[in-house]
Design a protein around this motif. Structure first.
Motif, PDB file in Angstrom:
ATOM      1  N   MET A 163       0.844  -1.192   0.000  1.00  0.00           N
ATOM      2  CA  MET A 163       0.000   0.000   0.000  1.00  0.00           C
ATOM      3  C   MET A 163       0.881   1.244   0.000  1.00  0.00           C
ATOM      4  SD  MET A 163      -2.905   0.960   2.744  1.00  0.00           S
ATOM      5  CE  MET A 163      -4.077   2.160   2.281  1.00  0.00           C
ATOM      6  N   SER A 164       0.576   2.159  -0.846  1.00  0.00           N
ATOM      7  CA  SER A 164       1.367   3.381  -0.974  1.00  0.00           C
ATOM      8  C   SER A 164       1.004   4.381   0.117  1.00  0.00           C
ATOM      9  CB  SER A 164       1.114   3.997  -2.345  1.00  0.00           C
ATOM     10  OG  SER A 164       1.755   5.237  -2.440  1.00  0.00           O
ATOM     11  N   CYS A 165       1.996   5.147   0.550  1.00  0.00           N
ATOM     12  CA  CYS A 165       1.731   6.194   1.538  1.00  0.00           C
ATOM     13  C   CYS A 165       1.413   7.526   0.859  1.00  0.00           C
ATOM     14  CB  CYS A 165       2.919   6.331   2.491  1.00  0.00           C
ATOM     15  SG  CYS A 165       4.481   6.631   1.685  1.00  0.00           S
ATOM     16  N   LEU A 166       1.338   7.528  -0.468  1.00  0.00           N
ATOM     17  CA  LEU A 166       0.982   8.748  -1.187  1.00  0.00           C
ATOM     18  C   LEU A 166      -0.522   8.960  -1.121  1.00  0.00           C
ATOM     19  CD1 LEU A 166       3.205   8.341  -4.345  1.00  0.00           C
ATOM     20  CD2 LEU A 166       3.593   9.865  -2.428  1.00  0.00           C
ATOM     21  N   GLN A 167      -0.911  10.167  -0.882  1.00  0.00           N
ATOM     22  CA  GLN A 167      -2.320  10.513  -0.802  1.00  0.00           C
ATOM     23  C   GLN A 167      -2.693  11.342  -2.015  1.00  0.00           C
ATOM     24  OE1 GLN A 167      -4.285   9.339   1.652  1.00  0.00           O
ATOM     25  NE2 GLN A 167      -2.459   8.236   2.298  1.00  0.00           N
ATOM     26  N   PRO A 168      -3.893  11.151  -2.567  1.00  0.00           N
ATOM     27  CA  PRO A 168      -4.303  11.928  -3.742  1.00  0.00           C
ATOM     28  C   PRO A 168      -4.231  13.431  -3.522  1.00  0.00           C
ATOM     29  CG  PRO A 168      -5.861  10.165  -3.317  1.00  0.00           C
ATOM     30  CD  PRO A 168      -4.896  10.199  -2.158  1.00  0.00           C
ATOM     31  N   SER A 169      -4.381  13.881  -2.291  1.00  0.00           N
ATOM     32  CA  SER A 169      -4.358  15.318  -2.032  1.00  0.00           C
ATOM     33  C   SER A 169      -2.946  15.897  -2.129  1.00  0.00           C
ATOM     34  CB  SER A 169      -4.933  15.609  -0.646  1.00  0.00           C
ATOM     35  OG  SER A 169      -4.150  14.978   0.346  1.00  0.00           O
ATOM     36  N   SER A 219       9.832  16.034   1.931  1.00  0.00           N
ATOM     37  CA  SER A 219      10.618  15.750   3.130  1.00  0.00           C
ATOM     38  C   SER A 219      11.251  14.379   2.956  1.00  0.00           C
ATOM     39  CB  SER A 219       9.696  15.746   4.346  1.00  0.00           C
ATOM     40  OG  SER A 219       8.792  14.653   4.231  1.00  0.00           O
ATOM     41  N   PRO A 220      12.163  13.981   3.853  1.00  0.00           N
ATOM     42  CA  PRO A 220      12.714  12.620   3.768  1.00  0.00           C
ATOM     43  C   PRO A 220      11.620  11.554   3.732  1.00  0.00           C
ATOM     44  CG  PRO A 220      14.041  13.911   5.270  1.00  0.00           C
ATOM     45  CD  PRO A 220      12.839  14.758   4.894  1.00  0.00           C
ATOM     46  N   ALA A 221      10.570  11.728   4.519  1.00  0.00           N
ATOM     47  CA  ALA A 221       9.466  10.765   4.494  1.00  0.00           C
ATOM     48  C   ALA A 221       8.740  10.817   3.152  1.00  0.00           C
ATOM     49  CB  ALA A 221       8.489  11.052   5.637  1.00  0.00           C
ATOM     50  N   GLY A 222       8.618  12.006   2.593  1.00  0.00           N
ATOM     51  CA  GLY A 222       7.978  12.158   1.293  1.00  0.00           C
ATOM     52  C   GLY A 222       8.796  11.518   0.184  1.00  0.00           C
ATOM     53  N   ARG A 223      10.128  11.674   0.261  1.00  0.00           N
ATOM     54  CA  ARG A 223      10.987  11.034  -0.735  1.00  0.00           C
ATOM     55  C   ARG A 223      10.880   9.517  -0.624  1.00  0.00           C
ATOM     56  NH1 ARG A 223      14.194  15.542   0.570  1.00  0.00           N
ATOM     57  NH2 ARG A 223      15.386  14.406   2.129  1.00  0.00           N
ATOM     58  N   ARG A 224      10.764   9.018   0.604  1.00  0.00           N
ATOM     59  CA  ARG A 224      10.593   7.577   0.795  1.00  0.00           C
ATOM     60  C   ARG A 224       9.293   7.116   0.138  1.00  0.00           C
ATOM     61  NH1 ARG A 224       9.750   4.009   6.256  1.00  0.00           N
ATOM     62  NH2 ARG A 224       9.693   2.040   5.147  1.00  0.00           N
ATOM     63  N   CYS A 225       8.240   7.890   0.322  1.00  0.00           N
ATOM     64  CA  CYS A 225       6.953   7.546  -0.294  1.00  0.00           C
ATOM     65  C   CYS A 225       7.061   7.523  -1.812  1.00  0.00           C
ATOM     66  CB  CYS A 225       5.877   8.539   0.127  1.00  0.00           C
ATOM     67  SG  CYS A 225       5.323   8.339   1.814  1.00  0.00           S
ATOM     68  N   LEU A 226       7.760   8.510  -2.379  1.00  0.00           N
ATOM     69  CA  LEU A 226       7.924   8.546  -3.828  1.00  0.00           C
ATOM     70  C   LEU A 226       8.707   7.334  -4.321  1.00  0.00           C
ATOM     71  CD1 LEU A 226       8.714  12.334  -4.307  1.00  0.00           C
ATOM     72  CD2 LEU A 226       6.648  11.138  -5.039  1.00  0.00           C
ATOM     73  N   LEU A 227       9.765   6.972  -3.587  1.00  0.00           N
ATOM     74  CA  LEU A 227      10.556   5.808  -3.963  1.00  0.00           C
ATOM     75  C   LEU A 227       9.750   4.519  -3.819  1.00  0.00           C
ATOM     76  CD1 LEU A 227      13.223   4.732  -4.956  1.00  0.00           C
ATOM     77  CD2 LEU A 227      14.036   4.712  -2.605  1.00  0.00           C
ATOM     78  N   GLU A 228       8.986   4.417  -2.736  1.00  0.00           N
ATOM     79  CA  GLU A 228       8.121   3.245  -2.561  1.00  0.00           C
ATOM     80  C   GLU A 228       7.107   3.137  -3.697  1.00  0.00           C
ATOM     81  OE1 GLU A 228       6.218   3.310   1.252  1.00  0.00           O
ATOM     82  OE2 GLU A 228       8.094   2.955   2.324  1.00  0.00           O
ATOM     83  N   ASP A 229       6.529   4.278  -4.071  1.00  0.00           N
ATOM     84  CA  ASP A 229       5.557   4.262  -5.157  1.00  0.00           C
ATOM     85  C   ASP A 229       6.221   3.847  -6.462  1.00  0.00           C
ATOM     86  OD1 ASP A 229       2.840   4.919  -6.293  1.00  0.00           O
ATOM     87  OD2 ASP A 229       4.136   6.244  -7.482  1.00  0.00           O
ATOM     88  N   LEU A 230       7.441   4.314  -6.717  1.00  0.00           N
ATOM     89  CA  LEU A 230       8.154   3.926  -7.929  1.00  0.00           C
ATOM     90  C   LEU A 230       8.386   2.415  -7.943  1.00  0.00           C
ATOM     91  CD1 LEU A 230       9.675   4.577 -10.529  1.00  0.00           C
ATOM     92  CD2 LEU A 230      11.696   4.999  -9.117  1.00  0.00           C
TER      93      LEU A 230
END
Length: 71
Positions: free
Chosen positions: A1-7, A20-31
């Motif tokens: 499950m991705s931590c990216l939110q549509p908003s 942020s570092p957490a945001g970059r992690r989410c982007l990498l996880e989504d990739l």
């Protein structure tokens, strides 16, 4: 499950701030998940490539003192 939110991310649009570092992690996880799931990532590579082109043009403009066309 991705931590990216549509908003926070819209397909085809880069975030307006650096993640942020957490945001970059989410982007990498989504990739990684997009590769596994055979789908497009939330932020496609073309958006990243365009952002890098703008950054490079900014550096070139600062270096030369001239207007630089983004390619």
């Amino acid at each position: 499950m991705s931590c990216l939110q549509p908003s926070t991310l819209r397909p085809g649009r880069l975030p307006t701030r650096s993640p942020s570092p957490a945001g970059r992690r989410c982007l990498l996880e989504d990739l990684c998940n997009s590769i596994r799931e055979n789908r497009q990532p939330a932020v496609p590579g073309s958006d990243a490539r365009n952002a890098v082109a703008v950054i490079c043009a900014n550096y070139e403009s600062a270096k030369t003192g001239k207007t630089v066309q983004v390619k």
